[in-house]
Motif scaffolding. Structure first.
Motif, short mmCIF file in Angstrom:
data_model
loop_
_atom_site.label_atom_id
_atom_site.label_comp_id
_atom_site.label_asym_id
_atom_site.label_seq_id
_atom_site.Cartn_x
_atom_site.Cartn_y
_atom_site.Cartn_z
N LEU A 23 6.51 3.35 63.46
CA LEU A 23 6.84 2.23 64.34
C LEU A 23 8.10 1.53 63.88
O LEU A 23 8.98 1.20 64.69
CB LEU A 23 5.69 1.23 64.39
CG LEU A 23 4.48 1.67 65.17
CD1 LEU A 23 3.34 0.70 64.95
CD2 LEU A 23 4.80 1.79 66.63
N GLY A 26 10.95 3.83 64.83
CA GLY A 26 11.15 4.15 66.24
C GLY A 26 11.65 3.01 67.10
O GLY A 26 12.61 3.18 67.86
N VAL A 27 11.04 1.89 67.02
CA VAL A 27 11.41 0.77 67.90
C VAL A 27 12.83 0.26 67.61
O VAL A 27 13.63 0.11 68.54
CB VAL A 27 10.36 -0.35 67.81
CG1 VAL A 27 10.78 -1.55 68.63
CG2 VAL A 27 9.01 0.17 68.30
N PRO A 28 13.20 0.03 66.37
CA PRO A 28 14.59 -0.40 66.12
C PRO A 28 15.63 0.65 66.52
O PRO A 28 16.73 0.31 66.95
CB PRO A 28 14.65 -0.65 64.62
CG PRO A 28 13.25 -0.93 64.23
CD PRO A 28 12.42 -0.07 65.13
N PHE A 30 15.46 2.56 69.12
CA PHE A 30 15.61 2.39 70.56
C PHE A 30 16.43 1.13 70.87
O PHE A 30 17.37 1.16 71.65
CB PHE A 30 14.24 2.30 71.22
CG PHE A 30 14.28 1.85 72.65
CD1 PHE A 30 14.78 2.68 73.63
CD2 PHE A 30 13.84 0.59 73.00
CE1 PHE A 30 14.82 2.27 74.95
CE2 PHE A 30 13.88 0.16 74.31
CZ PHE A 30 14.37 1.00 75.29
N VAL A 31 16.08 0.03 70.25
CA VAL A 31 16.73 -1.24 70.52
C VAL A 31 18.20 -1.22 70.09
O VAL A 31 19.06 -1.82 70.75
CB VAL A 31 15.96 -2.39 69.83
CG1 VAL A 31 16.70 -3.70 69.95
CG2 VAL A 31 14.57 -2.52 70.43
N HIS A 58 11.37 9.77 70.82
CA HIS A 58 11.26 8.83 69.70
C HIS A 58 10.31 7.69 70.05
O HIS A 58 9.43 7.32 69.25
CB HIS A 58 12.65 8.29 69.37
CG HIS A 58 12.84 7.95 67.94
ND1 HIS A 58 13.60 8.70 67.09
CD2 HIS A 58 12.36 6.94 67.19
CE1 HIS A 58 13.58 8.17 65.90
NE2 HIS A 58 12.84 7.10 65.93
N LEU A 59 10.47 7.14 71.25
CA LEU A 59 9.57 6.06 71.67
C LEU A 59 8.14 6.56 71.87
O LEU A 59 7.18 5.87 71.52
CB LEU A 59 10.08 5.42 72.96
CG LEU A 59 11.20 4.42 72.80
CD1 LEU A 59 11.67 3.94 74.18
CD2 LEU A 59 10.76 3.24 71.97
N SER A 62 6.45 6.79 68.62
CA SER A 62 6.14 5.45 68.13
C SER A 62 4.88 4.91 68.80
O SER A 62 4.03 4.30 68.15
CB SER A 62 7.30 4.50 68.38
OG SER A 62 8.41 4.90 67.62
N VAL A 63 4.75 5.12 70.10
CA VAL A 63 3.56 4.66 70.83
C VAL A 63 2.32 5.39 70.34
O VAL A 63 1.27 4.77 70.10
CB VAL A 63 3.76 4.84 72.35
CG1 VAL A 63 2.46 4.64 73.11
CG2 VAL A 63 4.82 3.89 72.86
N SER A 66 1.24 4.03 67.08
CA SER A 66 0.55 2.74 67.19
C SER A 66 -0.90 2.92 67.63
O SER A 66 -1.79 2.24 67.14
CB SER A 66 1.30 1.80 68.14
OG SER A 66 1.21 2.27 69.46
#
Length: 80
Positions: A23, A26-28, A30-31, A58-59, A62-63, A66
């Motif tokens: 997580l 992955g999230v950073p 994307f952002v 990638h997202l 990450s999902v 989670s």
């Protein structure tokens, strides 16, 4: 990332630390595309498709990480 995916799919002792790390990775990632102009860059159609596929996978990973982490933590709470 491959090592983290492998770790997140293993037994609980390895998956619990690996899933949050996925997580965090992955999230950073994307952002950051919004801030560095990567999504607005002038790319060829092939490169744009590759970028969309890469970011989507990638997202997605990450999902899934989670969900795996949530399931592991719920199982732990039931044991206690």
């Amino acid at each position: 990332m491959t090592v983290l995916v492998a770790g997140a799919t293993r037994r609980r002792a390895v998956a619990v630390p690996a899933a949050p790390l996925l997580l965090v990775a992955g999230v950073p990632a994307f952002v950051s595309g919004f801030f560095d102009g990567g999504y607005a860059a002038d790319l060829t159609a092939g490169r744009r498709v590759y970028q969309i596929a890469l970011v989507s996978v990638h997202l997605g990973v990450s999902v899934l990480a989670s969900f795996r982490l949530a399931r592991l933590l719920r199982q732990r709470a039931k044991r206690l």
